[in-house]
Design a protein around this motif. Structure first.
Motif, PDB file in Angstrom:
ATOM      1  N   ASP A  37      18.323  38.678  37.372  1.00 42.68           N
ATOM      2  CA  ASP A  37      18.589  38.572  38.807  1.00 42.68           C
ATOM      3  C   ASP A  37      18.989  39.924  39.393  1.00 42.68           C
ATOM      4  O   ASP A  37      19.950  40.035  40.151  1.00 42.68           O
ATOM      5  CB  ASP A  37      19.679  37.521  39.072  1.00 42.68           C
ATOM      6  CG  ASP A  37      19.804  37.160  40.546  1.00 42.68           C
ATOM      7  OD1 ASP A  37      18.797  37.260  41.268  1.00 42.68           O
ATOM      8  OD2 ASP A  37      20.911  36.777  40.972  1.00 42.68           O
ATOM      9  N   LEU A  38      18.246  40.964  39.052  1.00 43.83           N
ATOM     10  CA  LEU A  38      18.525  42.307  39.540  1.00 43.83           C
ATOM     11  C   LEU A  38      17.953  42.462  40.940  1.00 43.83           C
ATOM     12  O   LEU A  38      16.800  42.117  41.198  1.00 43.83           O
ATOM     13  CB  LEU A  38      17.905  43.327  38.585  1.00 43.83           C
ATOM     14  CG  LEU A  38      18.331  44.786  38.731  1.00 43.83           C
ATOM     15  CD1 LEU A  38      19.837  44.929  38.579  1.00 43.83           C
ATOM     16  CD2 LEU A  38      17.613  45.631  37.689  1.00 43.83           C
ATOM     17  N   ARG A  39      18.767  43.015  41.864  1.00 47.87           N
ATOM     18  CA  ARG A  39      18.397  43.087  43.271  1.00 47.87           C
ATOM     19  C   ARG A  39      18.532  44.510  43.808  1.00 47.87           C
ATOM     20  O   ARG A  39      19.278  45.323  43.239  1.00 47.87           O
ATOM     21  CB  ARG A  39      19.279  42.149  44.099  1.00 47.87           C
ATOM     22  CG  ARG A  39      19.261  40.711  43.621  1.00 47.87           C
ATOM     23  CD  ARG A  39      20.257  39.863  44.378  1.00 47.87           C
ATOM     24  NE  ARG A  39      20.384  38.524  43.821  1.00 47.87           N
ATOM     25  CZ  ARG A  39      21.243  37.605  44.259  1.00 47.87           C
ATOM     26  NH1 ARG A  39      22.047  37.894  45.289  1.00 47.87           N
ATOM     27  NH2 ARG A  39      21.299  36.420  43.681  1.00 47.87           N
ATOM     28  N   ALA A  57      11.591  50.221  34.835  1.00 44.82           N
ATOM     29  CA  ALA A  57      11.468  48.886  35.430  1.00 44.82           C
ATOM     30  C   ALA A  57      12.755  48.498  36.134  1.00 44.82           C
ATOM     31  O   ALA A  57      12.732  47.894  37.220  1.00 44.82           O
ATOM     32  CB  ALA A  57      11.120  47.866  34.354  1.00 44.82           C
ATOM     33  N   LEU A  58      13.893  48.850  35.560  1.00 45.96           N
ATOM     34  CA  LEU A  58      15.173  48.571  36.214  1.00 45.96           C
ATOM     35  C   LEU A  58      15.296  49.373  37.503  1.00 45.96           C
ATOM     36  O   LEU A  58      15.768  48.851  38.531  1.00 45.96           O
ATOM     37  CB  LEU A  58      16.331  48.901  35.272  1.00 45.96           C
ATOM     38  CG  LEU A  58      16.411  48.130  33.954  1.00 45.96           C
ATOM     39  CD1 LEU A  58      17.598  48.614  33.130  1.00 45.96           C
ATOM     40  CD2 LEU A  58      16.512  46.632  34.200  1.00 45.96           C
ATOM     41  N   ALA A  59      14.875  50.629  37.479  1.00 46.37           N
ATOM     42  CA  ALA A  59      14.963  51.471  38.672  1.00 46.37           C
ATOM     43  C   ALA A  59      14.105  50.915  39.802  1.00 46.37           C
ATOM     44  O   ALA A  59      14.502  50.944  40.973  1.00 46.37           O
ATOM     45  CB  ALA A  59      14.528  52.895  38.325  1.00 46.37           C
ATOM     46  N   GLU A  60      12.949  50.397  39.463  1.00 46.79           N
ATOM     47  CA  GLU A  60      12.092  49.806  40.490  1.00 46.79           C
ATOM     48  C   GLU A  60      12.762  48.588  41.113  1.00 46.79           C
ATOM     49  O   GLU A  60      12.675  48.373  42.333  1.00 46.79           O
ATOM     50  CB  GLU A  60      10.756  49.404  39.872  1.00 46.79           C
ATOM     51  CG  GLU A  60       9.777  48.819  40.868  1.00 46.79           C
ATOM     52  CD  GLU A  60       8.431  48.483  40.250  1.00 46.79           C
ATOM     53  OE1 GLU A  60       7.594  47.867  40.942  1.00 46.79           O
ATOM     54  OE2 GLU A  60       8.209  48.843  39.075  1.00 46.79           O
ATOM     55  N   ALA A  61      13.459  47.804  40.302  1.00 47.40           N
ATOM     56  CA  ALA A  61      14.094  46.589  40.803  1.00 47.40           C
ATOM     57  C   ALA A  61      15.284  46.883  41.720  1.00 47.40           C
ATOM     58  O   ALA A  61      15.508  46.163  42.700  1.00 47.40           O
ATOM     59  CB  ALA A  61      14.539  45.710  39.642  1.00 47.40           C
ATOM     60  N   GLY A  66      19.917  51.401  45.023  1.00 47.85           N
ATOM     61  CA  GLY A  66      20.628  51.062  43.799  1.00 47.85           C
ATOM     62  C   GLY A  66      20.638  52.218  42.825  1.00 47.85           C
ATOM     63  O   GLY A  66      20.182  53.328  43.120  1.00 47.85           O
ATOM     64  N   SER A  67      21.191  51.957  41.647  1.00 50.28           N
ATOM     65  CA  SER A  67      21.237  52.986  40.612  1.00 50.28           C
ATOM     66  C   SER A  67      21.173  52.331  39.243  1.00 50.28           C
ATOM     67  O   SER A  67      21.512  51.154  39.083  1.00 50.28           O
ATOM     68  CB  SER A  67      22.504  53.840  40.737  1.00 50.28           C
ATOM     69  OG  SER A  67      23.667  53.040  40.582  1.00 50.28           O
ATOM     70  N   VAL A  68      20.727  53.121  38.274  1.00 48.60           N
ATOM     71  CA  VAL A  68      20.592  52.654  36.900  1.00 48.60           C
ATOM     72  C   VAL A  68      21.272  53.654  35.976  1.00 48.60           C
ATOM     73  O   VAL A  68      21.074  54.865  36.112  1.00 48.60           O
ATOM     74  CB  VAL A  68      19.110  52.502  36.501  1.00 48.60           C
ATOM     75  CG1 VAL A  68      18.982  52.124  35.023  1.00 48.60           C
ATOM     76  CG2 VAL A  68      18.419  51.474  37.382  1.00 48.60           C
ATOM     77  N   VAL A  69      22.068  53.138  35.056  1.00 45.48           N
ATOM     78  CA  VAL A  69      22.717  53.973  34.049  1.00 45.48           C
ATOM     79  C   VAL A  69      22.286  53.469  32.676  1.00 45.48           C
ATOM     80  O   VAL A  69      22.477  52.299  32.339  1.00 45.48           O
ATOM     81  CB  VAL A  69      24.254  53.923  34.156  1.00 45.48           C
ATOM     82  CG1 VAL A  69      24.887  54.799  33.069  1.00 45.48           C
ATOM     83  CG2 VAL A  69      24.711  54.359  35.540  1.00 45.48           C
ATOM     84  N   ARG A  84      11.982  60.909  30.200  1.00 44.65           N
ATOM     85  CA  ARG A  84      11.119  59.877  30.769  1.00 44.65           C
ATOM     86  C   ARG A  84      11.502  59.516  32.196  1.00 44.65           C
ATOM     87  O   ARG A  84      10.665  59.069  32.975  1.00 44.65           O
ATOM     88  CB  ARG A  84      11.186  58.618  29.901  1.00 44.65           C
ATOM     89  CG  ARG A  84      10.427  58.726  28.598  1.00 44.65           C
ATOM     90  CD  ARG A  84      10.493  57.430  27.823  1.00 44.65           C
ATOM     91  NE  ARG A  84       9.588  57.479  26.684  1.00 44.65           N
ATOM     92  CZ  ARG A  84       9.485  56.523  25.786  1.00 44.65           C
ATOM     93  NH1 ARG A  84      10.227  55.426  25.891  1.00 44.65           N
ATOM     94  NH2 ARG A  84       8.638  56.626  24.781  1.00 44.65           N
ATOM     95  N   THR A  85      12.753  59.678  32.532  1.00 54.79           N
ATOM     96  CA  THR A  85      13.232  59.254  33.853  1.00 54.79           C
ATOM     97  C   THR A  85      13.586  60.432  34.741  1.00 54.79           C
ATOM     98  O   THR A  85      14.206  60.248  35.796  1.00 54.79           O
ATOM     99  CB  THR A  85      14.463  58.342  33.692  1.00 54.79           C
ATOM    100  OG1 THR A  85      15.512  59.062  33.008  1.00 54.79           O
ATOM    101  CG2 THR A  85      14.126  57.094  32.893  1.00 54.79           C
TER     102      THR A  85
END
Length: 257
Positions: A37-39, A57-61, A66-69, A84-85
């Motif tokens: 349920d990532l928004r 994929a998390l960054a796109e979501a 938002g942010s991804v760690v 890669r990122t």
């Protein structure tokens, strides 16, 4: 003991990328994403991110707001994930231990572990640490196999059982973590609204070998005394030339703060 199976162990990076590219890997990862349920706007934490297989994929979501760690204890994994990122400014990769995450209290909306807790020293301590960094209303989704459910068809059932027992007792540190996750998460203070079992079926022995390392693991079982050399020879010969079927169940556990 020759079977045509892989005898050289792939590097950890190659193995993780290979698993993610299989039908089985894509299937359970998609199911994890559905319950995650990532928004847009969320801060998402990938604990044990490895070479960054899932970070994009998390960054796109989470989108631009938002942010991804990603956190991993292995420096080579961290460096590969960072490369890669590199083109995604909302993704940050940090070196750190799951038992002592490099984040402040209540900083993440979502956290995930993917086949990580089977290897850690203290799963309960890791869950408590993830609970610490999640905000109220946050969610943790975990995908972990239960290796005690590994069943490989063979005419000699006791040999098949001995092979699985060797994996459970000698190869994987927390081999039954899949079935234990709901209980451990509840003890760490999470609510556990859902547990999703995903049984992975392998009918192509070569595809299974890329995940299970059939000959390498069999050789280890012989050295550890779980199989005799003759049993191992007959085991591998049947796997290589007979009809093949194997299954193992992975548990996806949803844990809410």
């Amino acid at each position: 003991m020759t079977s045509g199976f892989e005898t050289t162990r792939p590097t950890p990076i190659d193995y993780l990328d290979r698993l993610a590219a299989t039908d089985a890997g894509r299937g359970y990862k998609q199911r994890m994403a559905e319950v995650f349920d990532l928004r847009p706007g969320h801060t998402a934490l990938d604990v044990g991110c490895g070479p960054g297989t899932d970070l994009l994929a998390l960054a796109e979501a989470v989108g631009h707001t938002g942010s991804v760690v990603g956190v991993d204890h292995d420096q080579e994994m961290v460096e590969r994930a960072a490369r890669r990122t590199a083109a995604h400014p909302r993704v940050e990769v940090r070196r750190g231990d799951v038992h002592s995450l490099p984040l402040d209290d209540a900083t993440a909306d979502r956290a995930r572990t993917d086949r990580v807790l089977q290897h850690v020293e203290d799963p309960s301590g890791a869950l408590a640490e993830i609970h610490r960094v999640l905000r109220p209303g946050g969610r943790l989704v975990m995908g972990e196999p239960d290796w005690d459910t590994l069943a490989i068809d063979h005419p000699d059932l006791e040999v098949s059982r001995a092979y699985t027992r060797h994996i459970v007792e000698r190869v994987v540190r927390n081999a039954a973590i899949g079935r234990q996750l709901a209980r451990l998460a509840a003890r760490a203070g999470f609510g556990v609204p859902e547990v999703v079992p995903v049984t992975q079926i392998f009918r192509d022995v070569r595809a299974a070998d890329k995940i299970l390392g059939l000959e390498r693991t069999t050789r280890r079982a012989v050295r550890a005394g779980y199989l005799t050399s003759d049993q191992a020879r007959r085991w591998l010969d049947h796997l290589a030339h007979g009809p093949f079927l194997a299954s193992v169940t992975l548990h996806i556990v949803v844990a809410d703060v």
